[in-house]
Design a protein around this motif. Structure first.
Motif, PDB file in Angstrom:
ATOM      1  N   PHE A 209       0.832 -93.003  18.764  1.00  0.00           N
ATOM      2  CA  PHE A 209       0.596 -92.671  20.169  1.00  0.00           C
ATOM      3  C   PHE A 209      -0.113 -91.332  20.350  1.00  0.00           C
ATOM      4  O   PHE A 209      -0.676 -91.065  21.406  1.00  0.00           O
ATOM      5  CB  PHE A 209       1.920 -92.684  20.939  1.00  0.00           C
ATOM      6  CG  PHE A 209       2.582 -94.029  20.933  1.00  0.00           C
ATOM      7  CD1 PHE A 209       2.048 -95.084  21.657  1.00  0.00           C
ATOM      8  CD2 PHE A 209       3.720 -94.256  20.171  1.00  0.00           C
ATOM      9  CE1 PHE A 209       2.644 -96.341  21.625  1.00  0.00           C
ATOM     10  CE2 PHE A 209       4.321 -95.505  20.147  1.00  0.00           C
ATOM     11  CZ  PHE A 209       3.777 -96.538  20.879  1.00  0.00           C
TER      12      PHE A 209
ATOM     13  N   THR B 271      -1.579 -97.787  22.670  1.00  0.00           N
ATOM     14  CA  THR B 271      -1.668 -96.363  22.368  1.00  0.00           C
ATOM     15  C   THR B 271      -2.765 -95.705  23.195  1.00  0.00           C
ATOM     16  O   THR B 271      -2.686 -94.529  23.530  1.00  0.00           O
ATOM     17  CB  THR B 271      -1.992 -96.138  20.885  1.00  0.00           C
ATOM     18  OG1 THR B 271      -3.256 -96.759  20.591  1.00  0.00           O
ATOM     19  CG2 THR B 271      -0.924 -96.748  19.998  1.00  0.00           C
TER      20      THR B 271
ATOM     21  N   GLU C  11       0.650 -91.716  27.162  1.00  0.00           N
ATOM     22  CA  GLU C  11       0.573 -91.362  25.751  1.00  0.00           C
ATOM     23  C   GLU C  11      -0.591 -90.406  25.492  1.00  0.00           C
ATOM     24  O   GLU C  11      -1.632 -90.478  26.161  1.00  0.00           O
ATOM     25  CB  GLU C  11       0.401 -92.627  24.895  1.00  0.00           C
ATOM     26  CG  GLU C  11       1.500 -93.659  25.077  1.00  0.00           C
ATOM     27  CD  GLU C  11       2.870 -93.161  24.621  1.00  0.00           C
ATOM     28  OE1 GLU C  11       2.949 -92.069  24.035  1.00  0.00           O
ATOM     29  OE2 GLU C  11       3.871 -93.876  24.861  1.00  0.00           O
TER      30      GLU C  11
END
Length: 373
Positions: free
Chosen positions: A172, A212, A271
């Motif tokens: 992430f 991500t 993230e």
């Protein structure tokens, strides 16, 4: 007693004596990188599937089939990049335990590369992760550490890495920087190479999801670097923070855990790898829409696709509608992120869906009509 002044030569010798020697792991690192690169050389590029849209004249949809990677998903590319990035930074050595926080697919791919290098691998996963994904992690030699609250995967991964004197790969954080966005065989470069002989070689849109944020960052940067007119759309589950942050940068976390049922995309917090500045548009997609579209597409393809592919398909058809309404033609490229066999006990189980009140069938019927002649 007087002390002699330290000369420059003496000071330099002190520094040289304190400096660490050339890494004793350098030979191992070279071999490890060579193994990963050799694995890449043995792998063919993933297919680009042409999917005409009979009710959208002049618009053609293409699916970049990432399910054909050795570990069955788009995350194979990310795992390779994360390992190479960590190796070249010398964060990984021959005895390092590898730890990752993942909803499943990334951990499957990372377990594959960890076993290739002879390293222990621990996957910190939400307890709700589909059982076939957990089986795949175990198949590749990984270990499972399940947590009830998906929001705790980060802290638990950090703790396990510290306890084992290991390395937390942290997809992430590092997804957007571990891949060379300028080219070097990244997914965007591959798409444009494969589109070169098509009727509309420069797509009007590329559509992907955000787990991500690494894939969308790579594609968006590549489009700008190559000065393509192509725009990037990110399809996001409705119960995710990403599209909310895109609309209002002040929103960085959901008040409760992410309620999305679509594994691999959508997050409860913003993230570090998510790069909204390179995204042209985001489309929020409901779970029933994603699963209905996934089921309809699977009938057309003759094989099962995963839930995030259904999310992408809904966004693609929205964009196709808009192109036709504007009297425009062109191509749209999206990702077939993974195969559907991993979801046999969830998205392809009618009873499982009914128990959770996911009304997917009407959506599947509607999308089937759109995709049919």
């Amino acid at each position: 007693m007087t002390t002699k002044p330290r000369t420059a030569a003496r000071a330099l010798s002190r520094i040289e004596a304190a400096a660490p020697p050339v890494s004793s792991n350098r030979e191992w690192l070279s071999e490890a990188i060579g193994k990963i690169e050799a694995d890449f050389n043995r792998s063919a590029d993933t297919h680009l599937i042409r999917l005409p849209l009979p009710h959208h004249p002049g618009v053609t949809l293409y699916l970049k089939d990432e399910s054909s990677h050795p570990t069955g998903s788009l995350k194979h590319r990310l795992a390779r990049s994360l390992f190479l990035y960590a190796l070249c930074n010398e964060w990984i050595g021959p005895q390092t335990t590898i730890v990752e926080a993942s909803s499943g697919s990334t951990a499957v791919s990372e377990a594959y590369f960890a076993r290739m290098l002879g390293l222990r691998f621990i996957a910190v996963v939400p307890a709700s992760t589909a059982a076939p994904k957990l089986d795949a992690i175990l198949f590749h030699g990984g270990e499972i550490h399940a947590v009830d609250d998906p929001r705790t995967v980060y802290d638990v991964a950090h703790r396990l890495a510290a306890e084992t004197d290991g390395h937390y790969l942290d997809q992430f954080t590092y997804a957007e920087r571990a891949t060379d966005w300028r080219g070097n065989n990244n997914i965007a470069e591959s798409i444009f190479a494969q589109m070169a002989q098509e009727e509309h070689p420069v797509p009007a849109w590329v559509v992907c999801g955000a787990g991500t944020g690494g894939t969308s960052a790579t594609v968006g940067r590549y489009l700008r670097y190559q000065r393509h007119a192509t725009r990037l759309c990110v399809a996001d589950p409705e119960h995710s923070v990403f599209h909310r942050h895109f609309a209002d940068p002040a929103v960085t976390v959901l008040p409760d855990r992410c309620a999305s049922r679509i594994e691999g995309i959508g997050r409860p917090r913003l993230e570090p790898s998510f790069a909204p500045g390179v995204i042209d548009r985001m489309i929020a997609v409901g779970d029933a829409e994603s699963i209905g579209a996934m089921r309809a597409l699977s009938q057309v393809l003759g094989r099962r696709a995963g839930g995030s592919t259904g999310t992408n398909l809904i966004a693609c058809l929205t964009l196709a509608d808009e192109l036709v309404a504007a009297g425009q033609t062109g191509s749209i490229v999206t990702l077939l992120c993974d195969g559907g066999d991993r979801y046999a006990c969830t998205y392809y189980d009618d009873a499982w869906l009914a128990e959770r009140g996911i009304a997917w069938a009407p959506v599947a019927e509607r999308i089937a009509r759109v995709l049919s002649d």
